[in-house]
Enzyme design. Structure first.
Site, PDB file in Angstrom:
ATOM      1  N   CYS A 108       0.825  -1.210   0.000  1.00 49.58           N
ATOM      2  CA  CYS A 108       0.000   0.000   0.000  1.00 49.58           C
ATOM      3  C   CYS A 108       0.856   1.255   0.000  1.00 49.58           C
ATOM      4  O   CYS A 108       0.516   2.244  -0.659  1.00 49.58           O
ATOM      5  CB  CYS A 108      -0.941   0.011   1.208  1.00 49.58           C
ATOM      6  N   CYS A 170      13.633 -26.987  12.760  1.00 53.08           N
ATOM      7  CA  CYS A 170      12.668 -26.313  13.637  1.00 53.08           C
ATOM      8  C   CYS A 170      11.959 -27.349  14.518  1.00 53.08           C
ATOM      9  O   CYS A 170      11.776 -27.140  15.717  1.00 53.08           O
ATOM     10  CB  CYS A 170      11.612 -25.591  12.812  1.00 53.08           C
ATOM     11  N   CYS A 173      13.373 -28.604  17.971  1.00 51.76           N
ATOM     12  CA  CYS A 173      13.187 -27.781  19.169  1.00 51.76           C
ATOM     13  C   CYS A 173      11.708 -27.586  19.478  1.00 51.76           C
ATOM     14  O   CYS A 173      11.277 -27.749  20.608  1.00 51.76           O
ATOM     15  CB  CYS A 173      13.880 -26.435  19.008  1.00 51.76           C
ATOM     16  N   CYS A 215      16.342 -17.685  15.137  1.00 48.70           N
ATOM     17  CA  CYS A 215      16.389 -19.148  15.254  1.00 48.70           C
ATOM     18  C   CYS A 215      17.396 -19.747  14.276  1.00 48.70           C
ATOM     19  O   CYS A 215      18.091 -20.696  14.612  1.00 48.70           O
ATOM     20  CB  CYS A 215      15.002 -19.758  15.064  1.00 48.70           C
TER      21      CYS A 215
HETATM   22  C1  HEC Z   1      17.985 -25.040  18.925  1.00 55.42           C
HETATM   23  C2  HEC Z   1      16.567 -24.913  19.132  1.00 55.42           C
HETATM   24  C3  HEC Z   1      15.741 -24.110  18.108  1.00 55.42           C
HETATM   25  C4  HEC Z   1      15.607 -24.357  16.763  1.00 55.42           C
HETATM   26  C5  HEC Z   1      16.263 -25.431  15.918  1.00 55.42           C
HETATM   27  C6  HEC Z   1      14.654 -23.361  16.296  1.00 55.42           C
HETATM   28  N1  HEC Z   1      14.230 -22.569  17.304  1.00 55.42           N
HETATM   29 FE1  HEC Z   1      12.709 -21.257  17.268  1.00 55.42          FE
HETATM   30  N2  HEC Z   1      13.088 -20.708  19.160  1.00 55.42           N
HETATM   31  C7  HEC Z   1      14.039 -21.287  19.982  1.00 55.42           C
HETATM   32  C8  HEC Z   1      14.069 -20.593  21.263  1.00 55.42           C
HETATM   33  C9  HEC Z   1      14.986 -20.927  22.439  1.00 55.42           C
HETATM   34  C10 HEC Z   1      13.097 -19.574  21.164  1.00 55.42           C
HETATM   35  C11 HEC Z   1      12.718 -18.531  22.256  1.00 55.42           C
HETATM   36  C12 HEC Z   1      11.833 -19.192  23.276  1.00 55.42           C
HETATM   37  C13 HEC Z   1      10.542 -19.695  22.654  1.00 55.42           C
HETATM   38  O1  HEC Z   1       9.580 -18.920  22.549  1.00 55.42           O
HETATM   39  O2  HEC Z   1      10.506 -20.870  22.218  1.00 55.42           O
HETATM   40  C14 HEC Z   1      12.487 -19.698  19.850  1.00 55.42           C
HETATM   41  C15 HEC Z   1      11.428 -18.915  19.403  1.00 55.42           C
HETATM   42  C16 HEC Z   1      10.734 -19.130  18.231  1.00 55.42           C
HETATM   43  C17 HEC Z   1       9.508 -18.479  17.861  1.00 55.42           C
HETATM   44  C18 HEC Z   1       8.777 -17.404  18.672  1.00 55.42           C
HETATM   45  C19 HEC Z   1       7.754 -18.023  19.592  1.00 55.42           C
HETATM   46  C20 HEC Z   1       7.093 -17.006  20.447  1.00 55.42           C
HETATM   47  O3  HEC Z   1       5.964 -17.258  20.923  1.00 55.42           O
HETATM   48  O4  HEC Z   1       7.638 -15.940  20.679  1.00 55.42           O
HETATM   49  C21 HEC Z   1       9.137 -18.964  16.656  1.00 55.42           C
HETATM   50  C22 HEC Z   1       7.907 -18.570  15.858  1.00 55.42           C
HETATM   51  C23 HEC Z   1      10.144 -19.925  16.251  1.00 55.42           C
HETATM   52  N3  HEC Z   1      11.089 -20.008  17.240  1.00 55.42           N
HETATM   53  C24 HEC Z   1      10.151 -20.615  15.048  1.00 55.42           C
HETATM   54  C25 HEC Z   1      11.228 -21.394  14.618  1.00 55.42           C
HETATM   55  C26 HEC Z   1      11.363 -21.902  13.265  1.00 55.42           C
HETATM   56  C27 HEC Z   1      10.392 -21.667  12.136  1.00 55.42           C
HETATM   57  C28 HEC Z   1      12.527 -22.623  13.254  1.00 55.42           C
HETATM   58  C29 HEC Z   1      13.183 -23.305  12.062  1.00 55.42           C
HETATM   59  C30 HEC Z   1      13.631 -22.409  10.999  1.00 55.42           C
HETATM   60  C31 HEC Z   1      13.095 -22.588  14.585  1.00 55.42           C
HETATM   61  N4  HEC Z   1      12.295 -21.810  15.366  1.00 55.42           N
HETATM   62  C32 HEC Z   1      14.223 -23.276  14.982  1.00 55.42           C
HETATM   63  C33 HEC Z   1      14.796 -22.397  19.684  1.00 55.42           C
HETATM   64  C34 HEC Z   1      14.900 -22.977  18.434  1.00 55.42           C
HETATM   65  C1  HEC Z   2      -5.309   4.958  -2.084  1.00 53.70           C
HETATM   66  C2  HEC Z   2      -5.959   4.065  -1.144  1.00 53.70           C
HETATM   67  C3  HEC Z   2      -5.112   3.325  -0.118  1.00 53.70           C
HETATM   68  C4  HEC Z   2      -4.178   3.845   0.737  1.00 53.70           C
HETATM   69  C5  HEC Z   2      -3.665   5.272   0.842  1.00 53.70           C
HETATM   70  C6  HEC Z   2      -3.754   2.739   1.569  1.00 53.70           C
HETATM   71  N1  HEC Z   2      -4.406   1.601   1.209  1.00 53.70           N
HETATM   72 FE1  HEC Z   2      -4.240  -0.215   2.118  1.00 53.70          FE
HETATM   73  N2  HEC Z   2      -5.461  -1.035   0.710  1.00 53.70           N
HETATM   74  C7  HEC Z   2      -6.083  -0.341  -0.292  1.00 53.70           C
HETATM   75  C8  HEC Z   2      -6.779  -1.285  -1.148  1.00 53.70           C
HETATM   76  C9  HEC Z   2      -7.585  -0.932  -2.391  1.00 53.70           C
HETATM   77  C10 HEC Z   2      -6.567  -2.560  -0.592  1.00 53.70           C
HETATM   78  C11 HEC Z   2      -7.051  -3.893  -1.127  1.00 53.70           C
HETATM   79  C12 HEC Z   2      -8.454  -4.075  -0.747  1.00 53.70           C
HETATM   80  C13 HEC Z   2      -8.643  -5.306   0.010  1.00 53.70           C
HETATM   81  O1  HEC Z   2      -7.940  -6.292  -0.270  1.00 53.70           O
HETATM   82  O2  HEC Z   2      -9.482  -5.306   0.924  1.00 53.70           O
HETATM   83  C14 HEC Z   2      -5.751  -2.359   0.594  1.00 53.70           C
HETATM   84  C15 HEC Z   2      -5.381  -3.375   1.463  1.00 53.70           C
HETATM   85  C16 HEC Z   2      -4.684  -3.192   2.653  1.00 53.70           C
HETATM   86  C17 HEC Z   2      -4.422  -4.230   3.632  1.00 53.70           C
HETATM   87  C18 HEC Z   2      -4.865  -5.671   3.553  1.00 53.70           C
HETATM   88  C19 HEC Z   2      -6.340  -5.735   3.898  1.00 53.70           C
HETATM   89  C20 HEC Z   2      -6.886  -7.136   3.821  1.00 53.70           C
HETATM   90  O3  HEC Z   2      -8.080  -7.287   4.166  1.00 53.70           O
HETATM   91  O4  HEC Z   2      -6.188  -8.089   3.438  1.00 53.70           O
HETATM   92  C21 HEC Z   2      -3.703  -3.646   4.644  1.00 53.70           C
HETATM   93  C22 HEC Z   2      -3.175  -4.321   5.892  1.00 53.70           C
HETATM   94  C23 HEC Z   2      -3.517  -2.258   4.280  1.00 53.70           C
HETATM   95  N3  HEC Z   2      -4.128  -2.030   3.087  1.00 53.70           N
HETATM   96  C24 HEC Z   2      -2.829  -1.342   5.045  1.00 53.70           C
HETATM   97  C25 HEC Z   2      -2.573  -0.024   4.652  1.00 53.70           C
HETATM   98  C26 HEC Z   2      -1.728   0.892   5.392  1.00 53.70           C
HETATM   99  C27 HEC Z   2      -1.011   0.572   6.693  1.00 53.70           C
HETATM  100  C28 HEC Z   2      -1.718   2.061   4.691  1.00 53.70           C
HETATM  101  C29 HEC Z   2      -0.937   3.312   5.009  1.00 53.70           C
HETATM  102  C30 HEC Z   2       0.521   3.148   5.132  1.00 53.70           C
HETATM  103  C31 HEC Z   2      -2.566   1.873   3.528  1.00 53.70           C
HETATM  104  N4  HEC Z   2      -3.066   0.596   3.547  1.00 53.70           N
HETATM  105  C32 HEC Z   2      -2.822   2.840   2.578  1.00 53.70           C
HETATM  106  C33 HEC Z   2      -6.051   1.014  -0.482  1.00 53.70           C
HETATM  107  C34 HEC Z   2      -5.231   1.901   0.175  1.00 53.70           C
END
Ligand code: HEC
Ligand code: HEC
Length: 254
Positions: A108, A170, A173, A215
């Site tokens: 947008c 992922c 863990c 991560c």
């Molecule tokens: C070695 C272990 C490990 C691995 C592998 C790992 N993570 Fe994590 N991840 C963590 C730890 C520690 C945290 C922080 C504590 C928590 O919220 O689990 C975290 C946090 C997150 C969170 C935020 C959860 C929250 O509620 O804030 C997400 C989403 C996440 N990991 C996704 C992933 C994904 C996708 C992958 C693979 C690409 C991945 N992690 C691989 C250890 C791991």
């Molecule tokens: C000129 C008009 C216009 C402006 C300015 C605009 N938007 Fe949009 N925006 C749209 C239209 C059109 C869509 C697509 C309509 C839809 O998917 O519901 C959209 C879709 C979105 C969506 C997704 C809505 C959905 O239901 O998936 C988000 C989030 C969003 N706009 C955020 C913003 C933010 C944050 C700004 C300001 C930084 C912004 N828009 C400025 C017109 C605008």
């Protein structure tokens, strides 16, 4: 006996066919310490409130060549953005690809405001995404994967793929070890709710992409760049794994 069977069947069918990962899914906040939980629960204590307030001001500020604000098109965010973040990542027609909330906002900014894209992790983008995400507070994650099948499969593949020098996926863990303590942190189920979130370690709000990159870093793997298709695909896979779980964004984490 008949009752036990009915209960078992009810449980079985209450788990939707697409459910993957731990059931029921539990928010990461449940694995945080009492002080972090208290911070997230109280808007006055939650530092992310500053970003939300800033987002509310930006929502009304004209920007770009068109000099229009988000509000000029979308009106009151409390109404127009309600439930929107809960549906992302989603396939976006005008982009022709799957986008997360930050990318949708930037679409947008670029197409509708005719302004340069806001950089990843910039205060402006985080503030707007925190503000938009807040309008879905308490609403269950409800992403669509039928319109994003190949990205969903991509995210699922990455989730189970071993990475980095530690050679861990992922799933090792976040499915096999949740509830345990690793590197002095309690590992959660890796659910994507409450993001963007304020992390005490960052002393700032960060996006879910930043969390995922951390991560990757944790297993000593090369981090995909912000906005990479792999990260958005992972976000989509995680969101599908979290279907039905309520997001309390913007959250607080250690
Ligand atoms: C070695 C272990 C490990 C691995 C592998 C790992 N993570 Fe994590 N991840 C963590 C730890 C520690 C945290 C922080 C504590 C928590 O919220 O689990 C975290 C946090 C997150 C969170 C935020 C959860 C929250 O509620 O804030 C997400 C989403 C996440 N990991 C996704 C992933 C994904 C996708 C992958 C693979 C690409 C991945 N992690 C691989 C250890 C791991
Ligand atoms: C000129 C008009 C216009 C402006 C300015 C605009 N938007 Fe949009 N925006 C749209 C239209 C059109 C869509 C697509 C309509 C839809 O998917 O519901 C959209 C879709 C979105 C969506 C997704 C809505 C959905 O239901 O998936 C988000 C989030 C969003 N706009 C955020 C913003 C933010 C944050 C700004 C300001 C930084 C912004 N828009 C400025 C017109 C605008």
């Amino acid at each position: 006996m008949a009752r036990a069977l009915r209960v078992a069947l009810a449980l079985l069918f209450s788990i939707p066919a697409w459910a993957e990962g731990p059931q029921p899914p539990r928010s990461g906040i449940e694995f945080q310490s009492a002080d972090v939980r208290a911070m997230q629960a109280d808007d006055f204590a939650n530092p992310a409130t500053l970003w939300v307030d800033r987002g509310a001001a930006l929502w009304k500020s004209p920007r770009g060549e068109r000099n229009v604000s988000c509000a000029a098109c979308h009106g009151d965010a409390e109404k127009s953005m309600k439930g929107v973040a809960a549906r992302y990542p989603a396939y976006v027609e005008s982009l022709g690809r799957v986008a997360d909330v930050e990318q949708r906002i930037n679409a947008c900014v670029v197409d509708n405001q005719k302004a340069p894209a806001l950089p990843w992790e910039s205060q402006d983008l985080l503030s707007l995404s925190a503000y938009v995400a807040k309008q879905s507070r308490g609403m269950p994650v409800a992403v669509r994967i039928d319109t994003a099948a190949s990205d969903f499969e991509r995210g699922r593949r990455i989730y189970f793929e071993r990475q980095g020098q530690l050679n861990l996926a992922c799933t090792h863990c976040h499915d096999a070890s949740w509830g345990r303590t690793i590197y002095a942190e309690r590992v959660s189920q890796g659910q994507p709710v409450d993001w963007p979130a304020y992390r005490l370690e960052w002393q700032a709000v960060g996006s879910l992409e930043r969390r995922l990159r951390a991560c990757y870093f944790g297993v000593r793997a090369e981090m995909p760049p912000f906005g990479a298709r792999d990260l958005v695909a992972l976000e989509l896979y995680l969101a599908n794994r979290a279907q039905g779980l309520a997001s309390m964004a913007p959250g607080v984490r250690r």
